[in-house]
Design a protein around this motif. Structure first.
Motif, PDB file in Angstrom:
ATOM      1  N   GLY A   1       0.809  -1.220   0.000  1.00 15.60           N
ATOM      2  CA  GLY A   1       0.000   0.000   0.000  1.00 15.60           C
ATOM      3  C   GLY A   1       0.834   1.258   0.000  1.00 15.60           C
ATOM      4  N   HIS A   2       1.968   1.240   0.704  1.00 12.78           N
ATOM      5  CA  HIS A   2       2.864   2.403   0.763  1.00 12.78           C
ATOM      6  C   HIS A   2       3.405   2.728  -0.632  1.00 12.78           C
ATOM      7  CE1 HIS A   2       5.745   5.204   2.464  1.00 12.78           C
ATOM      8  NE2 HIS A   2       6.762   4.507   1.978  1.00 12.78           N
ATOM      9  N   VAL A   3       3.849   1.710  -1.345  1.00 13.25           N
ATOM     10  CA  VAL A   3       4.383   1.926  -2.699  1.00 13.25           C
ATOM     11  C   VAL A   3       3.268   2.374  -3.643  1.00 13.25           C
ATOM     12  CG1 VAL A   3       5.518   0.822  -4.671  1.00 13.25           C
ATOM     13  CG2 VAL A   3       6.245   0.270  -2.343  1.00 13.25           C
ATOM     14  N   LEU A   4       2.081   1.777  -3.502  1.00 12.90           N
ATOM     15  CA  LEU A   4       0.957   2.129  -4.368  1.00 12.90           C
ATOM     16  C   LEU A   4       0.451   3.541  -4.089  1.00 12.90           C
ATOM     17  CD1 LEU A   4      -1.351   1.481  -6.361  1.00 12.90           C
ATOM     18  CD2 LEU A   4      -2.564   0.396  -4.457  1.00 12.90           C
ATOM     19  N   GLN A   5       0.092   3.813  -2.845  1.00 15.89           N
ATOM     20  CA  GLN A   5      -0.535   5.091  -2.510  1.00 15.89           C
ATOM     21  C   GLN A   5       0.415   6.268  -2.672  1.00 15.89           C
ATOM     22  OE1 GLN A   5      -3.605   5.089  -2.156  1.00 15.89           O
ATOM     23  NE2 GLN A   5      -4.309   3.196  -1.228  1.00 15.89           N
ATOM     24  N   ASP A   6       1.703   6.087  -2.369  1.00 15.22           N
ATOM     25  CA  ASP A   6       2.681   7.172  -2.496  1.00 15.22           C
ATOM     26  C   ASP A   6       3.330   7.209  -3.875  1.00 15.22           C
ATOM     27  OD1 ASP A   6       2.020   7.601   0.093  1.00 15.22           O
ATOM     28  OD2 ASP A   6       4.037   7.409   0.915  1.00 15.22           O
ATOM     29  N   ASN A   7       2.871   6.318  -4.769  1.00 12.14           N
ATOM     30  CA  ASN A   7       3.363   6.280  -6.143  1.00 12.14           C
ATOM     31  C   ASN A   7       4.890   6.169  -6.186  1.00 12.14           C
ATOM     32  OD1 ASN A   7       3.049   6.193  -8.915  1.00 12.14           O
ATOM     33  ND2 ASN A   7       3.053   8.423  -9.169  1.00 12.14           N
ATOM     34  N   ARG A   8       5.407   5.216  -5.441  1.00 10.39           N
ATOM     35  CA  ARG A   8       6.842   4.968  -5.397  1.00 10.39           C
ATOM     36  C   ARG A   8       7.220   3.928  -6.437  1.00 10.39           C
ATOM     37  NH1 ARG A   8       8.612   7.034  -0.350  1.00 10.39           N
ATOM     38  NH2 ARG A   8      10.505   5.778  -0.425  1.00 10.39           N
ATOM     39  N   SER A   9       8.520   3.700  -6.594  1.00  7.01           N
ATOM     40  CA  SER A   9       8.995   2.737  -7.584  1.00  7.01           C
ATOM     41  C   SER A   9       8.672   1.316  -7.149  1.00  7.01           C
ATOM     42  CB  SER A   9      10.511   2.869  -7.763  1.00  7.01           C
ATOM     43  OG  SER A   9      11.021   1.793  -8.551  1.00  7.01           O
ATOM     44  N   VAL A  10       8.183   0.513  -8.087  1.00  4.95           N
ATOM     45  CA  VAL A  10       7.885  -0.880  -7.774  1.00  4.95           C
ATOM     46  C   VAL A  10       9.149  -1.661  -7.447  1.00  4.95           C
ATOM     47  CG1 VAL A  10       5.787  -0.893  -9.182  1.00  4.95           C
ATOM     48  CG2 VAL A  10       7.970  -1.572 -10.226  1.00  4.95           C
ATOM     49  N   LEU A  11      10.312  -1.124  -7.785  1.00  6.20           N
ATOM     50  CA  LEU A  11      11.574  -1.805  -7.443  1.00  6.20           C
ATOM     51  C   LEU A  11      11.789  -1.853  -5.943  1.00  6.20           C
ATOM     52  CD1 LEU A  11      13.941  -0.417 -10.238  1.00  6.20           C
ATOM     53  CD2 LEU A  11      12.672  -2.564 -10.180  1.00  6.20           C
ATOM     54  N   GLU A  12      11.068  -1.018  -5.194  1.00  3.33           N
ATOM     55  CA  GLU A  12      11.160  -1.090  -3.737  1.00  3.33           C
ATOM     56  C   GLU A  12      10.547  -2.376  -3.200  1.00  3.33           C
ATOM     57  OE1 GLU A  12       9.728   2.485  -1.864  1.00  3.33           O
ATOM     58  OE2 GLU A  12      11.012   3.767  -3.108  1.00  3.33           O
ATOM     59  N   PHE A  13       9.784  -3.077  -4.016  1.00  2.00           N
ATOM     60  CA  PHE A  13       9.323  -4.408  -3.610  1.00  2.00           C
ATOM     61  C   PHE A  13      10.490  -5.388  -3.544  1.00  2.00           C
ATOM     62  CE2 PHE A  13       5.054  -3.284  -5.666  1.00  2.00           C
ATOM     63  CZ  PHE A  13       4.516  -2.884  -4.454  1.00  2.00           C
ATOM     64  N   LEU A  14      11.532  -5.124  -4.325  1.00  2.00           N
ATOM     65  CA  LEU A  14      12.689  -6.008  -4.342  1.00  2.00           C
ATOM     66  C   LEU A  14      13.707  -5.651  -3.271  1.00  2.00           C
ATOM     67  CD1 LEU A  14      13.337  -6.316  -8.196  1.00  2.00           C
ATOM     68  CD2 LEU A  14      12.057  -7.862  -6.703  1.00  2.00           C
ATOM     69  N   ASP A  15      13.914  -4.365  -3.044  1.00  2.00           N
ATOM     70  CA  ASP A  15      14.913  -3.943  -2.057  1.00  2.00           C
ATOM     71  C   ASP A  15      14.565  -2.540  -1.595  1.00  2.00           C
ATOM     72  OD1 ASP A  15      17.111  -4.100  -0.431  1.00  2.00           O
ATOM     73  OD2 ASP A  15      18.566  -3.573  -1.984  1.00  2.00           O
ATOM     74  N   SER A  16      14.607  -2.338  -0.283  1.00  2.00           N
ATOM     75  CA  SER A  16      14.290  -1.028   0.276  1.00  2.00           C
ATOM     76  C   SER A  16      14.969  -0.901   1.634  1.00  2.00           C
ATOM     77  CB  SER A  16      12.775  -0.842   0.424  1.00  2.00           C
ATOM     78  OG  SER A  16      12.268  -1.755   1.383  1.00  2.00           O
ATOM     79  N   ASP A  17      14.978   0.322   2.167  1.00  2.00           N
ATOM     80  CA  ASP A  17      15.590   0.556   3.476  1.00  2.00           C
ATOM     81  C   ASP A  17      14.531   0.789   4.545  1.00  2.00           C
ATOM     82  OD1 ASP A  17      14.650   2.997   2.687  1.00  2.00           O
ATOM     83  OD2 ASP A  17      16.560   4.070   2.860  1.00  2.00           O
ATOM     84  N   TYR A  18      13.340   0.284   4.328  1.00  2.00           N
ATOM     85  CA  TYR A  18      12.255   0.460   5.288  1.00  2.00           C
ATOM     86  C   TYR A  18      11.337  -0.755   5.263  1.00  2.00           C
ATOM     87  CZ  TYR A  18       9.357   1.371   1.199  1.00  2.00           C
ATOM     88  OH  TYR A  18       8.701   1.237  -0.001  1.00  2.00           O
ATOM     89  N   THR A  19      10.518  -0.866   6.280  1.00  2.00           N
ATOM     90  CA  THR A  19       9.416  -1.817   6.286  1.00  2.00           C
ATOM     91  C   THR A  19       8.396  -1.341   7.308  1.00  2.00           C
ATOM     92  OG1 THR A  19       8.804  -4.165   6.326  1.00  2.00           O
ATOM     93  CG2 THR A  19      10.359  -3.413   8.026  1.00  2.00           C
ATOM     94  N   PHE A  20       7.360  -2.118   7.553  1.00  2.00           N
ATOM     95  CA  PHE A  20       6.340  -1.776   8.547  1.00  2.00           C
ATOM     96  C   PHE A  20       6.371  -2.827   9.655  1.00  2.00           C
ATOM     97  CE2 PHE A  20       5.051   0.799   5.073  1.00  2.00           C
ATOM     98  CZ  PHE A  20       4.327   1.858   5.604  1.00  2.00           C
ATOM     99  N   LEU A  21       6.482  -2.363  10.897  1.00  2.00           N
ATOM    100  CA  LEU A  21       6.633  -3.266  12.034  1.00  2.00           C
ATOM    101  C   LEU A  21       5.828  -2.778  13.226  1.00  2.00           C
ATOM    102  CD1 LEU A  21      10.545  -3.578  11.976  1.00  2.00           C
ATOM    103  CD2 LEU A  21       8.932  -5.191  10.960  1.00  2.00           C
ATOM    104  N   ASN A  22       5.512  -3.701  14.130  1.00  2.00           N
ATOM    105  CA  ASN A  22       5.124  -3.341  15.483  1.00  2.00           C
ATOM    106  C   ASN A  22       6.160  -3.953  16.428  1.00  2.00           C
ATOM    107  OD1 ASN A  22       4.489  -6.059  15.600  1.00  2.00           O
ATOM    108  ND2 ASN A  22       2.299  -5.761  15.832  1.00  2.00           N
ATOM    109  N   GLN A  23       5.966  -3.782  17.706  1.00  2.00           N
ATOM    110  CA  GLN A  23       6.981  -4.248  18.652  1.00  2.00           C
ATOM    111  C   GLN A  23       7.207  -5.752  18.545  1.00  2.00           C
ATOM    112  OE1 GLN A  23       6.355  -2.974  22.681  1.00  2.00           O
ATOM    113  NE2 GLN A  23       7.899  -4.347  23.537  1.00  2.00           N
ATOM    114  N   LYS A  24       6.132  -6.509  18.452  1.00  2.00           N
ATOM    115  CA  LYS A  24       6.249  -7.966  18.417  1.00  2.00           C
ATOM    116  C   LYS A  24       7.030  -8.438  17.192  1.00  2.00           C
ATOM    117  CE  LYS A  24       3.398 -12.082  19.173  1.00  2.00           C
ATOM    118  NZ  LYS A  24       3.913 -12.328  20.522  1.00  2.00           N
TER     119      LYS A  24
END
Length: 850
Positions: free
Chosen positions: A585-608
Motif C-alpha cells: 500500500g505504501h508503494v501504491l498510494q505514495d506512487n513509489r517505484s515498484v523496485l522497492e518491492f525487491l529492495d528497500s531501506d524500510y518496512t512496517f513493524l510493530n513491537q512484536k
C-alpha cells in the motif's frame, strides 16, 4: 501470386470463388512475406544459437525449429513461437555455451513473431476473450455491504472459489453449480430479511454495548471478565414512556483451546430486581470475539426515566485451580418497548430503502412508489439501467405479495429485492459494447461496464454513485484519470491491496501454513529427550515428593523451549501479513517505484514483529513505518516474514520453494512441473553418512541426477541465498553447527554472496523482468483472465510506460486501465464454440438474464 492467373477462367456463376481466391491470395502474400523474412533475418540467428538443441535432428523439450512443413505451418505455430519469445526474453536460452542474443537480435525476433506470427495490430490490439465473470466470495460480500448495508459472511455460507492463473476472480473458473445457485437464493432471502424493514413502524429499541458496563471502581468492564474474578457490572439507559418492555441480555463465554475447570454464575437484574441467572463452564471458539453466545430475556413493566441494568458474576471455582484463560463477556443489552403501538418508531434503516417514507393507501400511487424504489435498487444491483420489461416484472411480483391480506407494502418490495439479488444480472458481471463510439474491429465496452471494471479492480465491489452518474452522463472515459486517482485514495482500495497481495504473495495462506517452531529452531531433539526422561513430572509435582535440582532445571528448560514456540502465534502471523500489505500500500498510494518491492531501506513493524526480526526501538502493538538500520538484511518482499514462512516446510526452510517463488512471482519464469517418479529430496541425504548434511549439500547431491539438474540449477541458487532466514522468518548464522553459505551464481552468470547482493542484482539486472512479471500478474487480476499471445504487445507497452516513469506504481495502474483488454472486448460474432477466443458466454445464461 501465381494463383491469380486462373481467376479469369471462372464463369460468372462461380463468382463466389473469386472471393475465396482473393482471401487466399491475401493469406499467401502474408505467408510469403513472413516466410521470406524468416529465412532472411530470423533463421540465421536461430541456426547459430539454437540448432544445437532445437534443429538439425535435435528437439530438446519437444521443440524443433527446422521441422516446419511449409510457411503456413511456420506462421501458425503460435504456442511454439510464444515459448521462444518467453525463453529468450528470460535469458534461459540460448544456453551458456552459446553467446546471448544481442538486444538488436532479440528485438528483431520479437517484432517478427508479433507482426507475422501473432499478427498483432499495434494500433488496435486484440483485447482478448472476455468470459462472463461471476462475483467471487469477496466481491459478493463487498457488493452486498455497499448495496444493502449487511455484513454477510460469504466464507461461512459459500464454498471456496476456484482459482486460475493464481487468482480467484478468473472468469473461466468461476462456474456456478445447482448447489451454489440454491445457496445464492437462500443468501438473498437472509440478506433482505436482515436489511429491509417489513413495516413502517416497529417497537423502539435501545442498545447498550457491553463496553458500557463497568464496575464501581471502573477497573472492570463488561467486554471481558475472568471466570475467577467476582464482578458487579452496571449500566443505565433512559426511556421516555411507561409500559411493557423486554430486556435482552446477550453474553458470551470464551476460553483457550486447552480445557480450564472454571465455573461461574451470572445474575441479570433490572432496577435491582433479578430477572435471570445461569451457571457457565468452559467453552472454546476459534473466534475470540464470538465464543459461545447466550441470550436471556426479562419482561418488565417500567416507568419513564433512568433504568439500571446489572450483571453480577460469582466465581464458583478457586482461583488457584485456574489453568488457562476463561472469560465471560457482555456483548450487548437491548431494551425493547414499550409494547403500546402508539410509541412505535420508524426502523433505523427505513429511509435507506423507502426514501419517501411510508406508502400511500392509493393503489396506483403504491404501484408507482414500488416501481420507483425497485428501479433505483435494481439499477444499482445490476450495475446498469434496468429494462422496462424486467422492471415491470419485479413490480408485479411486489404487488402480488403486498396485495395479500396481512402483508405489508414493505414485504412485497422486499420479495422483489430477493429476486433482484438472486438474479444472474446481479451474480454475474454482464457487459455490453458502447454503441455511441465508432465500432472498429474491437468495440469499447459501454461506460456502465467500464464503471464495473474499475470498481471491481480497485474495490472488489460495485460502483459508487459518482461512477454511476458519470456513466449515465457518458463522461466516465473522459474523467478516467481523475477517477483512478479518487478510487485509489478511497479506503475501499484496501481491497486491491489485500486481495492482490493475498494471492500474488500468498499472504492469504499465512494463517494456514503448518509450522513447528521448536523443530525450526533446532530444539526438537532436546525437547523430546526431556519429555521422555521426565514425563508427567514436568507438569505436576507429586504430593510429598521432593523435587531434585535436575528435575527443576529440566522443567525450566522445558518451559523456555515451549515459550519460544508460543511466541510464533496468530498475532505474529497477523503482523507479518500486515507488513506485506502495508508495504504494498505504501508503494501504491505514495506512487513509489515498484523496485522497492525487491529492495528497500524500510518496512512496517510493530513491537512484536520487530523483536522477532531482532530490530530494536519499536514499541507498542501498532504497525508503523520503520527505517531499517544500516546493513539490515531486511527490506523488500523477499525478506518479509510472510514470504519466508509461506515458502518453507513445517520443520525447515525450503530453498526449492523459495527459488520457485522468485521464478514465478518475481521474474515470471516458472519451471515446468517435475517429471514423474522423482525421488524425494531427503533421499539425497542418505548418501552422506559421516555427518548431518546441510540443505546446500543435500541439494548439491540431488542436482547430480540429470533429470533434476536443469530445473534445480535455476531454483537452488535463488532459494539458498535466503538460507540465513529460518522457516519462521528469524535470522540465523549457522545450520547444523556450520556457518551458512548463502552465496551462489545464477544461471545467467551473476554471482552473489548472500541475499543482500542477490536483491541488488535483481534490481539492477532484472528490473525489466520484474516489471513485466508484476504487470502480467496485475493485468491478469484486473481483466479476470489469463494472458495469451495476443497480449504481448499490450504488456510491452505497459512495461515501457512503467520503465520510462522510473517504475512508479501508478504508471502501471494507468497503463492497465487504459489498455485494450481493460477498455474493449471482442465483438459477439467472434464468440463461437470453434473459436479458441470464445468469451464463454452461453446463450442460456443470456436468456436467463432477460
Amino acid at each position: 501470386m501465381y494463383y491469380l492467373r486462373y481467376i479469369n477462367w471462372l464463369p460468372a456463376r462461380n463468382l463466389w470463388v473469386l472471393v475465396l481466391f482473393v482471401g487466399l491470395s491475401d493469406f499467401l502474400a502474408f505467408a510469403d512475406s513472413g516466410g521470406e523474412q524468416y529465412r532472411k533475418e530470423i533463421l540465421p540467428i536461430l541456426q547459430d544459437r539454437c540448432f544445437d538443441c532445437h534443429g538439425d535432428g535435435e528437439a530438446r523439450g519437444s521443440m524443433a525449429l527446422d521441422q516446419f512443413k511449409d510457411d503456413d505451418d511456420l506462421l501458425t505455430r503460435r504456442d511454439l513461437w510464444w515459448n521462444v519469445i518467453k525463453n529468450t526474453r528470460a535469458r534461459i536460452m540460448p544456453p551458456k555455451r552459446k553467446p546471448k542474443l544481442t538486444t538488436e537480435e532479440w528485438n528483431r525476433i520479437n517484432k517478427w513473431v508479433q507482426d507475422e506470427v501473432f499478427r498483432i495490430d499495434p494500433s488496435d490490439p486484440d483485447p482478448g476473450r472476455a468470459t462472463i465473470r461471476r462475483l467471487n466470495r469477496v466481491e459478493y460480500r463487498n457488493t452486498i455491504h455497499d448495496l444493502m448495508g449487511v455484513d454477510f459472511n460469504t466464507d461461512l455460507e459459500f464454498p471456496p472459489d476456484d482459482t486460475g492463473y493464481g487468482f480467484d476472480n478468473i472468469g473461466d473458473v468461476l462456474s456456478i453449480s445447482p448447489l451454489l445457485l440454491e445457496k445464492y437464493v437462500r443468501a438473498a432471502e437472509s440478506i433482505v430479511s436482515e436489511a429491509v424493514p417489513k413495516s413502517s413502524k416497529v417497537m423502539a429499541e435501545h442498545v447498550v454495548p457491553g463496553g458500557e458496563f463497568r464496575s464501581s471502581d471502573s477497573k472492570q468492564t463488561g467486554e471481558r471478565v475472568s471466570f475467577y474474578d467476582p464482578a458487579i457490572l452496571n449500566a443505565s439507559v433512559k426511556i421516555e414512556h411507561d409500559g411493557e418492555y423486554q430486556v435482552v441480555f446477550e453474553v458470551h463465554v470464551d476460553g483457550e483451546f486447552a480445557f480450564d475447570p472454571g465455573r461461574c454464575r451470572a445474575i441479570f437484574s433490572v432496577n435491582g430486581e433479578v430477572g435471570a441467572k445461569d451457571e457457565f463452564v468452559y467453552a472454546f471458539s476459534d473466534d475470540p470475539d464470538q465464543g459461545a453466545t447466550f441470550r436471556y430475556t426479562v419482561s418488565r413493566k417500567l416507568k419513564a426515566g433512568e433504568q439500571n441494568l446489572t450483571v453480577e458474576l460469582q466465581p464458583l471455582v478457586e482461583k488457584e485451580k485456574r489453568i488457562n484463560r476463561l472469560d465471560f463477556g457482555i456483548k450487548s443489552v437491548r431494551l425493547q418497548g414499550p409494547a403500546d403501538t402508539r410509541y412505535w418508531v420508524q426502523p433505523n434503516n427505513y429511509l435507506k430503502f423507502f426514501a419517501d417514507g411510508p406508502p400511500s393507501e392509493d393503489e396506483a400511487a403504491r404501484r408507482n412508489y414500488a416501481k420507483q424504489i425497485l428501479k433505483n435498487f435494481a439499477s444499482r444491483a445490476f450495475r446498469r439501467p434496468i429494462e422496462e420489461r424486467v422492471l415491470n416484472g419485479l413490480v408485479s411480483l411486489a404487488e402480488q405479495v403486498y396485495s395479500q391480506p396481512e402483508k405489508t407494502f414493505e414485504e412485497g418490495v422486499a420479495r422483489a429485492m430477493v429476486a433482484v439479488i438472486a438474479s444472474p444480472r446481479f451474480l454475474f458481471r454482464i457487459e455490453t459494447p458502447d454503441t455511441t463510439l465508432p465500432a472498429g474491429k474491437y468495440p469499447y465496452v459501454d461506460e456502465w461496464s467500464l464503471a464495473s471494471r474499475l470498481s471491481y479492480f480497485f474495490w472488489s465491489s460495485m460502483p459508487d454513485d459518482e461512477l454511476f452518474e458519470l456513466a449515465r452522463q457518458g463522461r466516465l472515459r473522459e474523467q478516467l484519470s481523475a477517477q483512478v486517482k479518487r478510487m485509489l485514495e478511497d479506503k475501499r482500495s484496501n481491497a486491491l491491496i489485500q486481495n492482490f497481495t493475498g494471492q500474488w504473495l500468498q499472504a492469504r495462506n499465512l494463517d494456514h501454513i503448518p509450522i513447528e517452531p521448536v523443530a525450526v529452531l533446532g530444539f526438537q531433539d532436546e525437547l523430546d529427550g526431556i519429555r521422555k526422561k521426565y514425563g508427567f513430572r514436568l507438569f505436576r509435582k507429586r504430593d510429598g515428593e521432593e523435587e531434585s535440582p535436575e528435575l527443576a532445571a529440566a522443567r525450566k528448560r522445558f518451559r523456555e523451549i515451549n515459550k519460544m514456540s508460543a511466541e510464533f502465534n496468530p498475532e505474529l502471523r497477523e503482523a507479518m501479513r500486515r507488513e506485506t500489505e502495508l508495504v504494498f500500500g505504501h508503494v501504491l498510494q505514495d506512487n513509489r517505484s515498484v523496485l522497492e518491492f525487491l529492495d528497500s531501506d524500510y518496512t512496517f513493524l510493530n513491537q512484536k514483529l520487530a523483536e522477532h526480526y531482532g530490530i530494536t526501538g519499536v514499541e507498542g502493538p501498532e504497525m508503523r513505518l520503520v527505517q531499517l538500520p544500516e546493513g539490515s538484511p531486511r527490506g523488500g518482499i523477499l525478506t518479509e516474514g510472510n514470504t519466508l514462512v509461506v515458502t518453507s516446510n513445517p520443520t525447515r526452510t525450503s530453498p526449492v520453494k523459495r527459488g520457485l517463488f522468485i521464478l514465478e512471482n518475481i521474474l515470471g519464469t516458472p519451471t515446468p512441473p517435475p517429471p514423474p517418479n522423482i525421488p524425494p529430496l531427503e533421499d539425497a541425504a542418505k548418501g552422506i553418512a559421516d555427518h548431518q548434511p546441510t540443505l546446500r549439500e543435500v541439494l548439491s547431491r540431488h542436482r547430480e541426477d540429470a533429470l533434476c539438474s536443469s530445473c534445480h540449477s535455476r531454483l537452488d541458487p535463488l532459494g539458498l541465498a535466503f538460507e540465513n532466514f529460518t522457516a519462521i522468518g528469524t535470522w540465523r548464522d549457522e545450520e547444523q553447527k556450520e556457518p551458512i553459505d548463502a552465496s551462489g551464481k545464477l544461471i545467467t552468470g551473476e554471482s552473489f554472496a548472500g541475499s543482500r547482493e542477490l536483491k541488488k542484482i535483481l534490481v539492477s539486472e532484472y528490473r525489466t523482468d520484474f516489471e513485466r512479471c508484476l504487470t502480467e500478474k496485475l493485468l491478469t487480476y484486473a481483466i479476470g483472465r489469463g494472458l495469451e499471445y495476443y497480449d504481448e504487445h499490450t504488456v510491452d507497452m505497459i512495461v515501457k510506460r512503467l520503465d520510462q516513469d522510473g517504475g512508479r506504481f501508478q504508471s502501471l495502474i494507468t497503463g492497465i486501465v487504459e489498455s485494450a483488454p481493460f477498455q474493449k472486448r471482442r465483438p459477439p460474432e467472434t464468440r463461437t464454440a470453434a473459436n479458441p477466443g470464445s468469451t464463454g458466454e452461453s446463450e442460456p445464461l443470456a436468456q436467463a438474464t432477460n
